[in-house]
Scaffold this motif. Sequence first.
Motif, PDB file in Angstrom:
ATOM      1  N   LYS A 176       0.836  -1.201   0.000  1.00  0.00           N
ATOM      2  CA  LYS A 176       0.000   0.000   0.000  1.00  0.00           C
ATOM      3  C   LYS A 176       0.871   1.252   0.000  1.00  0.00           C
ATOM      4  O   LYS A 176       0.631   2.199  -0.762  1.00  0.00           O
ATOM      5  N   PHE A 177       1.895   1.253   0.855  1.00  0.00           N
ATOM      6  CA  PHE A 177       2.811   2.397   0.897  1.00  0.00           C
ATOM      7  C   PHE A 177       3.564   2.538  -0.421  1.00  0.00           C
ATOM      8  O   PHE A 177       3.799   3.654  -0.906  1.00  0.00           O
ATOM      9  N   PHE A 178       3.937   1.397  -1.004  1.00  0.00           N
ATOM     10  CA  PHE A 178       4.663   1.417  -2.277  1.00  0.00           C
ATOM     11  C   PHE A 178       3.809   2.040  -3.376  1.00  0.00           C
ATOM     12  O   PHE A 178       4.296   2.867  -4.161  1.00  0.00           O
ATOM     13  N   MET A 179       2.543   1.665  -3.460  1.00  0.00           N
ATOM     14  CA  MET A 179       1.668   2.188  -4.495  1.00  0.00           C
ATOM     15  C   MET A 179       1.447   3.684  -4.339  1.00  0.00           C
ATOM     16  O   MET A 179       1.440   4.445  -5.310  1.00  0.00           O
ATOM     17  N   ILE A 180       1.266   4.136  -3.083  1.00  0.00           N
ATOM     18  CA  ILE A 180       1.106   5.577  -2.830  1.00  0.00           C
ATOM     19  C   ILE A 180       2.368   6.324  -3.254  1.00  0.00           C
ATOM     20  O   ILE A 180       2.307   7.375  -3.909  1.00  0.00           O
ATOM     21  N   ALA A 181       3.524   5.764  -2.886  1.00  0.00           N
ATOM     22  CA  ALA A 181       4.803   6.396  -3.235  1.00  0.00           C
ATOM     23  C   ALA A 181       5.012   6.423  -4.744  1.00  0.00           C
ATOM     24  O   ALA A 181       5.480   7.423  -5.303  1.00  0.00           O
ATOM     25  N   MET A 182       4.656   5.332  -5.430  1.00  0.00           N
ATOM     26  CA  MET A 182       4.830   5.272  -6.875  1.00  0.00           C
ATOM     27  C   MET A 182       3.945   6.289  -7.594  1.00  0.00           C
ATOM     28  O   MET A 182       4.395   6.978  -8.517  1.00  0.00           O
ATOM     29  N   ILE A 183       2.698   6.376  -7.180  1.00  0.00           N
ATOM     30  CA  ILE A 183       1.785   7.332  -7.802  1.00  0.00           C
ATOM     31  C   ILE A 183       2.288   8.762  -7.574  1.00  0.00           C
ATOM     32  O   ILE A 183       2.267   9.603  -8.486  1.00  0.00           O
ATOM     33  N   SER A 184       2.778   9.038  -6.367  1.00  0.00           N
ATOM     34  CA  SER A 184       3.308  10.371  -6.054  1.00  0.00           C
ATOM     35  C   SER A 184       4.531  10.679  -6.909  1.00  0.00           C
ATOM     36  O   SER A 184       4.675  11.798  -7.438  1.00  0.00           O
ATOM     37  N   TYR A 185       5.410   9.691  -7.070  1.00  0.00           N
ATOM     38  CA  TYR A 185       6.624   9.898  -7.865  1.00  0.00           C
ATOM     39  C   TYR A 185       6.290  10.106  -9.339  1.00  0.00           C
ATOM     40  O   TYR A 185       6.879  10.978 -10.003  1.00  0.00           O
ATOM     41  N   PHE A 219      17.059  19.352  -4.907  1.00  0.00           N
ATOM     42  CA  PHE A 219      15.900  18.489  -4.694  1.00  0.00           C
ATOM     43  C   PHE A 219      16.136  17.109  -5.321  1.00  0.00           C
ATOM     44  O   PHE A 219      15.661  16.094  -4.817  1.00  0.00           O
ATOM     45  N   GLY A 220      16.869  17.108  -6.430  1.00  0.00           N
ATOM     46  CA  GLY A 220      17.093  15.873  -7.158  1.00  0.00           C
ATOM     47  C   GLY A 220      17.829  14.807  -6.363  1.00  0.00           C
ATOM     48  O   GLY A 220      17.678  13.609  -6.633  1.00  0.00           O
ATOM     49  N   VAL A 221      18.631  15.226  -5.393  1.00  0.00           N
ATOM     50  CA  VAL A 221      19.364  14.254  -4.576  1.00  0.00           C
ATOM     51  C   VAL A 221      18.382  13.474  -3.697  1.00  0.00           C
ATOM     52  O   VAL A 221      18.399  12.243  -3.648  1.00  0.00           O
ATOM     53  N   VAL A 222      17.511  14.192  -3.012  1.00  0.00           N
ATOM     54  CA  VAL A 222      16.518  13.547  -2.138  1.00  0.00           C
ATOM     55  C   VAL A 222      15.551  12.705  -2.971  1.00  0.00           C
ATOM     56  O   VAL A 222      15.245  11.556  -2.630  1.00  0.00           O
ATOM     57  N   ILE A 223      15.080  13.286  -4.070  1.00  0.00           N
ATOM     58  CA  ILE A 223      14.131  12.568  -4.931  1.00  0.00           C
ATOM     59  C   ILE A 223      14.789  11.355  -5.564  1.00  0.00           C
ATOM     60  O   ILE A 223      14.178  10.290  -5.711  1.00  0.00           O
ATOM     61  N   GLY A 224      16.062  11.499  -5.938  1.00  0.00           N
ATOM     62  CA  GLY A 224      16.786  10.385  -6.551  1.00  0.00           C
ATOM     63  C   GLY A 224      16.949   9.214  -5.587  1.00  0.00           C
ATOM     64  O   GLY A 224      16.763   8.052  -5.970  1.00  0.00           O
ATOM     65  N   ILE A 225      17.301   9.508  -4.341  1.00  0.00           N
ATOM     66  CA  ILE A 225      17.440   8.451  -3.333  1.00  0.00           C
ATOM     67  C   ILE A 225      16.090   7.774  -3.104  1.00  0.00           C
ATOM     68  O   ILE A 225      15.995   6.548  -2.979  1.00  0.00           O
ATOM     69  N   VAL A 271      18.924   3.880 -14.571  1.00  0.00           N
ATOM     70  CA  VAL A 271      18.671   5.265 -15.001  1.00  0.00           C
ATOM     71  C   VAL A 271      18.560   6.190 -13.802  1.00  0.00           C
ATOM     72  O   VAL A 271      19.078   7.319 -13.817  1.00  0.00           O
ATOM     73  N   GLU A 272      17.896   5.738 -12.734  1.00  0.00           N
ATOM     74  CA  GLU A 272      17.763   6.569 -11.536  1.00  0.00           C
ATOM     75  C   GLU A 272      19.122   6.829 -10.894  1.00  0.00           C
ATOM     76  O   GLU A 272      19.419   7.949 -10.456  1.00  0.00           O
ATOM     77  N   ILE A 273      19.961   5.806 -10.819  1.00  0.00           N
ATOM     78  CA  ILE A 273      21.297   5.975 -10.240  1.00  0.00           C
ATOM     79  C   ILE A 273      22.143   6.890 -11.114  1.00  0.00           C
ATOM     80  O   ILE A 273      22.867   7.768 -10.616  1.00  0.00           O
ATOM     81  N   LEU A 274      22.052   6.715 -12.434  1.00  0.00           N
ATOM     82  CA  LEU A 274      22.804   7.559 -13.363  1.00  0.00           C
ATOM     83  C   LEU A 274      22.399   9.022 -13.214  1.00  0.00           C
ATOM     84  O   LEU A 274      23.253   9.917 -13.177  1.00  0.00           O
ATOM     85  N   ARG A 275      21.103   9.269 -13.111  1.00  0.00           N
ATOM     86  CA  ARG A 275      20.616  10.646 -12.968  1.00  0.00           C
ATOM     87  C   ARG A 275      21.056  11.251 -11.635  1.00  0.00           C
ATOM     88  O   ARG A 275      21.457  12.422 -11.573  1.00  0.00           O
ATOM     89  N   LEU A 276      20.973  10.470 -10.563  1.00  0.00           N
ATOM     90  CA  LEU A 276      21.407  10.967  -9.250  1.00  0.00           C
ATOM     91  C   LEU A 276      22.879  11.343  -9.270  1.00  0.00           C
ATOM     92  O   LEU A 276      23.281  12.404  -8.763  1.00  0.00           O
ATOM     93  N   LEU A 277      23.711  10.492  -9.876  1.00  0.00           N
ATOM     94  CA  LEU A 277      25.139  10.778  -9.957  1.00  0.00           C
ATOM     95  C   LEU A 277      25.394  12.035 -10.785  1.00  0.00           C
ATOM     96  O   LEU A 277      26.276  12.849 -10.431  1.00  0.00           O
ATOM     97  N   ALA A 278      24.649  12.218 -11.873  1.00  0.00           N
ATOM     98  CA  ALA A 278      24.836  13.408 -12.719  1.00  0.00           C
ATOM     99  C   ALA A 278      24.484  14.678 -11.942  1.00  0.00           C
ATOM    100  O   ALA A 278      25.177  15.694 -12.057  1.00  0.00           O
ATOM    101  N   ILE A 279      23.406  14.622 -11.163  1.00  0.00           N
ATOM    102  CA  ILE A 279      23.010  15.787 -10.365  1.00  0.00           C
ATOM    103  C   ILE A 279      24.061  16.090  -9.307  1.00  0.00           C
ATOM    104  O   ILE A 279      24.444  17.243  -9.081  1.00  0.00           O
TER     105      ILE A 279
END
Length: 284
Positions: A176-185, A219-225, A271-279
Amino acid sequence: MALGGNPVFNGKNFRSAARGNNAAAYGSTMQAGQTVASQQQLEHMYNQPSAGPAQMGRMTFDDVIVKTVLCIGVVLLGASVPAFFLPGLAVPLMILGMVGGLVLGLVNAFKREPVPALILAYAALQGLFIGGLTMFLEAQFPGIALQAVLGTLTVFGVTLALFKSGKVRATPKAMKFFMIAMISYLAFSLINLGLMLFGVSDDPWGIRGADIPGTNIPFGVVIGIFAIGLAAFSLIIDFTSISEGVRNGAPQKYSWTAAFGLTVTLIWLYVEILRLLAILRGDE
C-alpha cells in the motif's frame, strides 16, 4: 502474490499461473479412452527417477536466470551501438530507443502471452536508450558510467540478499505504501517534465536541479534516493512474484515474463542511479 508492483507481473495469465490456477502447469491429464497401462508398465514408470520441474514444463529459477542474462546481454549489445560504433548519433539513438522501448514495453506488459522476440526487441531498444544517455553524460562527467553500473549491481545484490534472508518482504501493508509512493513519484515526474517542456524551468533537470531552500542540496538528490528506494523495493516484488510462480508450477513460458519484468526494473534502477550521480557531480 505481491500484486500492484511491476505491471509486467500483474497480467491476468501470469497471476493465474503463479497462483497455481493454470492446469497446464501440472502436465496433461489422461484423455478419455486412453489405454490403461499394464502392471509391468506401471512398475517401470514407478521405478523411474522423479521428473523435475523442467521436465514437466514448469518455470524454474534457472530458466528465469538464463533468460534474464540473455535480455541483459541484448541490452548491453544495444548500448554498445551508440557507445562504440555510432557515438556521433548517440542522442538520436537515445531518442529512438526511448520511444521504441516505451511502445514495446507497453505491448509486452499487456500481451496475454509472452513473445520472446518482442521481449528481446524491447531489450535492444532500451540498450540504445541507456547507451546514448550514458555516453551523453559520460562526456560531461567522465567515469559516471562505471559508477552507475557498480551502483546498480550493488543495489541489486543487497536487495537479493535481503530478500533471500527473509528480512524484507512485499507484505500487503508495504505494498500500500509502495503504491502511494509510486503514484506520487509519477505525478512529480510528469509535472517536472511539463515545467521543462513549457520553459517554466530552464534547469536541465527541472525541479530536481533546484536547491532545497536554506541548503546547497538539490531536490534531485533527495528525490533520486527516494526513487532508487522504490526501484529496489520493486525488485523485492519481482522476486516475490517469481518465487510464487516457481513454487506453484507456472508454465515454463512465463520465465520470459519474469525475465522481462526484471529487465524493466533493472533498467529503471540504472537510469535513476545515473541521474542521481549526474546531479551530484553537476553540483561539484
